[in-house]
Design a protein around this motif. Structure first.
Motif, PDB file in Angstrom:
ATOM      1  N   GLU A   4       7.087   5.618   7.040  1.00 28.15           N
ATOM      2  CA  GLU A   4       7.092   6.911   6.362  1.00 28.15           C
ATOM      3  C   GLU A   4       8.511   7.133   5.879  1.00 28.15           C
ATOM      4  O   GLU A   4       9.465   7.041   6.663  1.00 28.15           O
ATOM      5  CB  GLU A   4       6.660   8.018   7.319  1.00 28.15           C
ATOM      6  N   VAL A   5       8.649   7.424   4.595  1.00 35.59           N
ATOM      7  CA  VAL A   5       9.962   7.551   3.961  1.00 35.59           C
ATOM      8  C   VAL A   5      10.055   8.895   3.264  1.00 35.59           C
ATOM      9  O   VAL A   5       9.132   9.293   2.547  1.00 35.59           O
ATOM     10  CB  VAL A   5      10.183   6.429   2.914  1.00 35.59           C
ATOM     11  N   GLU A   6      11.171   9.573   3.460  1.00 43.53           N
ATOM     12  CA  GLU A   6      11.437  10.827   2.748  1.00 43.53           C
ATOM     13  C   GLU A   6      12.784  10.683   2.058  1.00 43.53           C
ATOM     14  O   GLU A   6      13.789  10.355   2.699  1.00 43.53           O
ATOM     15  CB  GLU A   6      11.476  12.008   3.707  1.00 43.53           C
ATOM     16  N   VAL A   7      12.801  10.933   0.745  1.00 38.04           N
ATOM     17  CA  VAL A   7      14.046  10.851  -0.010  1.00 38.04           C
ATOM     18  C   VAL A   7      14.794  12.166   0.150  1.00 38.04           C
ATOM     19  O   VAL A   7      14.297  13.231  -0.207  1.00 38.04           O
ATOM     20  CB  VAL A   7      13.785  10.566  -1.511  1.00 38.04           C
ATOM     21  N   TYR A   8      15.981  12.085   0.707  1.00 40.16           N
ATOM     22  CA  TYR A   8      16.806  13.260   0.966  1.00 40.16           C
ATOM     23  C   TYR A   8      17.717  13.566  -0.232  1.00 40.16           C
ATOM     24  O   TYR A   8      17.739  14.677  -0.735  1.00 40.16           O
ATOM     25  CB  TYR A   8      17.614  13.025   2.246  1.00 40.16           C
ATOM     26  N   LYS A   9      18.466  12.566  -0.684  1.00 38.62           N
ATOM     27  CA  LYS A   9      19.370  12.742  -1.824  1.00 38.62           C
ATOM     28  C   LYS A   9      19.356  11.488  -2.687  1.00 38.62           C
ATOM     29  O   LYS A   9      19.146  10.385  -2.184  1.00 38.62           O
ATOM     30  CB  LYS A   9      20.811  12.998  -1.366  1.00 38.62           C
ATOM     31  N   VAL A  10      19.626  11.681  -3.983  1.00 36.23           N
ATOM     32  CA  VAL A  10      19.728  10.567  -4.920  1.00 36.23           C
ATOM     33  C   VAL A  10      21.020  10.718  -5.700  1.00 36.23           C
ATOM     34  O   VAL A  10      21.335  11.797  -6.204  1.00 36.23           O
ATOM     35  CB  VAL A  10      18.535  10.548  -5.916  1.00 36.23           C
ATOM     36  N   TYR A  11      21.777   9.636  -5.766  1.00 36.58           N
ATOM     37  CA  TYR A  11      22.996   9.590  -6.555  1.00 36.58           C
ATOM     38  C   TYR A  11      22.771   8.529  -7.640  1.00 36.58           C
ATOM     39  O   TYR A  11      22.799   7.329  -7.360  1.00 36.58           O
ATOM     40  CB  TYR A  11      24.199   9.212  -5.690  1.00 36.58           C
ATOM     41  N   PRO A  12      22.538   8.987  -8.898  1.00 32.13           N
ATOM     42  CA  PRO A  12      22.243   8.030  -9.972  1.00 32.13           C
ATOM     43  C   PRO A  12      23.361   7.005 -10.159  1.00 32.13           C
ATOM     44  O   PRO A  12      24.541   7.327  -9.977  1.00 32.13           O
ATOM     45  CB  PRO A  12      22.093   8.907 -11.217  1.00 32.13           C
ATOM     46  N   MET A  29       9.614   7.067  -6.396  1.00 34.49           N
ATOM     47  CA  MET A  29       9.891   8.342  -5.734  1.00 34.49           C
ATOM     48  C   MET A  29      11.008   9.125  -6.421  1.00 34.49           C
ATOM     49  O   MET A  29      11.767   8.585  -7.219  1.00 34.49           O
ATOM     50  CB  MET A  29      10.249   8.068  -4.268  1.00 34.49           C
ATOM     51  N   GLN A  30      11.085  10.434  -6.067  1.00 31.48           N
ATOM     52  CA  GLN A  30      12.151  11.320  -6.506  1.00 31.48           C
ATOM     53  C   GLN A  30      12.706  12.030  -5.273  1.00 31.48           C
ATOM     54  O   GLN A  30      12.160  11.899  -4.183  1.00 31.48           O
ATOM     55  CB  GLN A  30      11.624  12.405  -7.474  1.00 31.48           C
ATOM     56  N   THR A  31      13.757  12.836  -5.485  1.00 30.51           N
ATOM     57  CA  THR A  31      14.310  13.633  -4.393  1.00 30.51           C
ATOM     58  C   THR A  31      13.193  14.501  -3.801  1.00 30.51           C
ATOM     59  O   THR A  31      12.474  15.170  -4.537  1.00 30.51           O
ATOM     60  CB  THR A  31      15.454  14.537  -4.893  1.00 30.51           C
ATOM     61  N   GLY A  32      13.052  14.463  -2.493  1.00 28.21           N
ATOM     62  CA  GLY A  32      12.035  15.264  -1.811  1.00 28.21           C
ATOM     63  C   GLY A  32      10.698  14.581  -1.621  1.00 28.21           C
ATOM     64  O   GLY A  32       9.849  15.073  -0.887  1.00 28.21           O
ATOM     65  N   THR A  33      10.489  13.447  -2.262  1.00 30.76           N
ATOM     66  CA  THR A  33       9.224  12.737  -2.101  1.00 30.76           C
ATOM     67  C   THR A  33       9.117  12.202  -0.681  1.00 30.76           C
ATOM     68  O   THR A  33      10.082  11.691  -0.118  1.00 30.76           O
ATOM     69  CB  THR A  33       9.105  11.549  -3.082  1.00 30.76           C
ATOM     70  N   LYS A  34       7.939  12.336  -0.108  1.00 32.71           N
ATOM     71  CA  LYS A  34       7.645  11.772   1.208  1.00 32.71           C
ATOM     72  C   LYS A  34       6.436  10.865   1.012  1.00 32.71           C
ATOM     73  O   LYS A  34       5.422  11.294   0.460  1.00 32.71           O
ATOM     74  CB  LYS A  34       7.336  12.888   2.199  1.00 32.71           C
ATOM     75  N   TYR A  80       0.874  -1.158   0.000  1.00 29.61           N
ATOM     76  CA  TYR A  80       0.000   0.000   0.000  1.00 29.61           C
ATOM     77  C   TYR A  80       0.917   1.216   0.000  1.00 29.61           C
ATOM     78  O   TYR A  80       1.729   1.383   0.907  1.00 29.61           O
ATOM     79  CB  TYR A  80      -0.894   0.025   1.240  1.00 29.61           C
ATOM     80  N   TYR A  81       0.786   2.062  -1.012  1.00 34.67           N
ATOM     81  CA  TYR A  81       1.683   3.212  -1.194  1.00 34.67           C
ATOM     82  C   TYR A  81       0.858   4.483  -1.297  1.00 34.67           C
ATOM     83  O   TYR A  81      -0.080   4.565  -2.088  1.00 34.67           O
ATOM     84  CB  TYR A  81       2.502   3.020  -2.473  1.00 34.67           C
ATOM     85  N   LYS A  82       1.218   5.488  -0.497  1.00 37.82           N
ATOM     86  CA  LYS A  82       0.518   6.776  -0.540  1.00 37.82           C
ATOM     87  C   LYS A  82       1.567   7.881  -0.533  1.00 37.82           C
ATOM     88  O   LYS A  82       2.345   8.000   0.410  1.00 37.82           O
ATOM     89  CB  LYS A  82      -0.411   6.932   0.662  1.00 37.82           C
ATOM     90  N   GLU A  83       1.559   8.694  -1.584  1.00 33.59           N
ATOM     91  CA  GLU A  83       2.487   9.814  -1.651  1.00 33.59           C
ATOM     92  C   GLU A  83       1.935  10.952  -0.795  1.00 33.59           C
ATOM     93  O   GLU A  83       0.807  11.390  -0.977  1.00 33.59           O
ATOM     94  CB  GLU A  83       2.669  10.265  -3.097  1.00 33.59           C
ATOM     95  N   LEU A  84       2.746  11.421   0.145  1.00 33.07           N
ATOM     96  CA  LEU A  84       2.349  12.505   1.040  1.00 33.07           C
ATOM     97  C   LEU A  84       2.838  13.861   0.531  1.00 33.07           C
ATOM     98  O   LEU A  84       2.153  14.869   0.697  1.00 33.07           O
ATOM     99  CB  LEU A  84       2.904  12.255   2.452  1.00 33.07           C
ATOM    100  N   GLU A  85       4.031  13.895  -0.045  1.00 32.45           N
ATOM    101  CA  GLU A  85       4.593  15.101  -0.644  1.00 32.45           C
ATOM    102  C   GLU A  85       5.312  14.701  -1.921  1.00 32.45           C
ATOM    103  O   GLU A  85       6.092  13.750  -1.918  1.00 32.45           O
ATOM    104  CB  GLU A  85       5.597  15.767   0.306  1.00 32.45           C
ATOM    105  N   GLN A  86       5.044  15.445  -2.992  1.00 39.75           N
ATOM    106  CA  GLN A  86       5.660  15.139  -4.275  1.00 39.75           C
ATOM    107  C   GLN A  86       7.084  15.674  -4.333  1.00 39.75           C
ATOM    108  O   GLN A  86       7.357  16.781  -3.862  1.00 39.75           O
ATOM    109  CB  GLN A  86       4.842  15.741  -5.409  1.00 39.75           C
ATOM    110  N   GLY A  87       7.965  14.883  -4.909  1.00 43.72           N
ATOM    111  CA  GLY A  87       9.353  15.289  -5.065  1.00 43.72           C
ATOM    112  C   GLY A  87       9.599  15.885  -6.432  1.00 43.72           C
ATOM    113  O   GLY A  87       8.666  16.118  -7.210  1.00 43.72           O
ATOM    114  N   THR A  88      10.866  16.128  -6.736  1.00 43.07           N
ATOM    115  CA  THR A  88      11.248  16.689  -8.029  1.00 43.07           C
ATOM    116  C   THR A  88      12.404  15.888  -8.604  1.00 43.07           C
ATOM    117  O   THR A  88      13.107  15.183  -7.898  1.00 43.07           O
ATOM    118  CB  THR A  88      11.695  18.168  -7.882  1.00 43.07           C
ATOM    119  N   GLY A  89      12.596  16.036  -9.899  1.00 42.47           N
ATOM    120  CA  GLY A  89      13.718  15.366 -10.556  1.00 42.47           C
ATOM    121  C   GLY A  89      13.327  14.014 -11.110  1.00 42.47           C
ATOM    122  O   GLY A  89      12.150  13.663 -11.199  1.00 42.47           O
TER     123      GLY A  89
END
Length: 177
Positions: free
Chosen positions: A159-167, A126-131, A55-64
């Motif tokens: 609850e997960v928040e993406v802080y940084k992404v290194y491709p 998810m993307q950077t900043g997604t919660k 079950y997945y629910k996006e709380l805040e949309q990220g960018t990138g």
């Protein structure tokens, strides 16, 4: 003497047999799924599980760019049982750094947070900043035996928040194509 040894052996097997009935994995799994279903219906009736049962629910949309398998990520997270018992988390201190793996490459019983099939799957949405909020059963979590602080057959919320992404780096021969 043979009768005493035989009697002891039979007693041991009888006790072991009846003790195992209390640990019936099918019944524990059934109870877990019932508890999860009741929780979802009463708390998040709008959520539907995806094909794996997450079950997945996006709380805040990220960018990138959306995270891909092989990317290195830094995340903040908190995890609870369905009755709101806090299990583990990073809070807003030191993020967890991990490489995103394909969920099918992970065992059905994780030992560590970064091995959770549910987390690895969710990160690919998810993307950077997604919660996001994740709710999942033990097959996507710590399995039938559990882990430190988490019993077996325990559905969890995260609850997960993406802080940084290194491709992930693309090998040179693939770049030329």
């Amino acid at each position: 003497m043979k009768r005493i040894v035989t009697g002891l052996i039979l007693t041991f097997f009888a006790v072991a047999f009846f003790a195992c009935k209390d640990n019936d994995f099918e019944k524990q799994r059934e109870n877990e799924l019932k508890k999860l279903d009741e929780f979802i219906r009463s708390t998040y009736p709008e959520l539907e599980p995806n094909a794996t049962g997450l079950y997945y629910k996006e709380l805040e949309q990220g960018t990138g760019d959306t995270i891909k398998i092989g990317d290195e990520v830094q995340i903040f997270f908190d995890m609870w049982t369905l009755d709101s018992t806090h299990v583990v988390g990073t809070g807003r201190y030191e993020p967890l750094e991990m490489r995103v793996q394909h969920p099918s490459n992970l065992s059905s019983s994780a030992e560590y947070i970064e091995q959770l099939r549910s987390l690895n799957e969710a990160l690919t949405y998810m993307q950077t900043g997604t919660k996001s909020l994740l709710i999942f059963d033990s097959q996507l979590g710590f399995g039938q035996y559990g882990a430190t602080g988490v019993g077996g057959f325990t559905p969890l919320m995260m609850e997960v928040e993406v802080y940084k992404v290194y491709p992930a780096e693309i090998p040179e021969e693939e770049e030329e194509d």
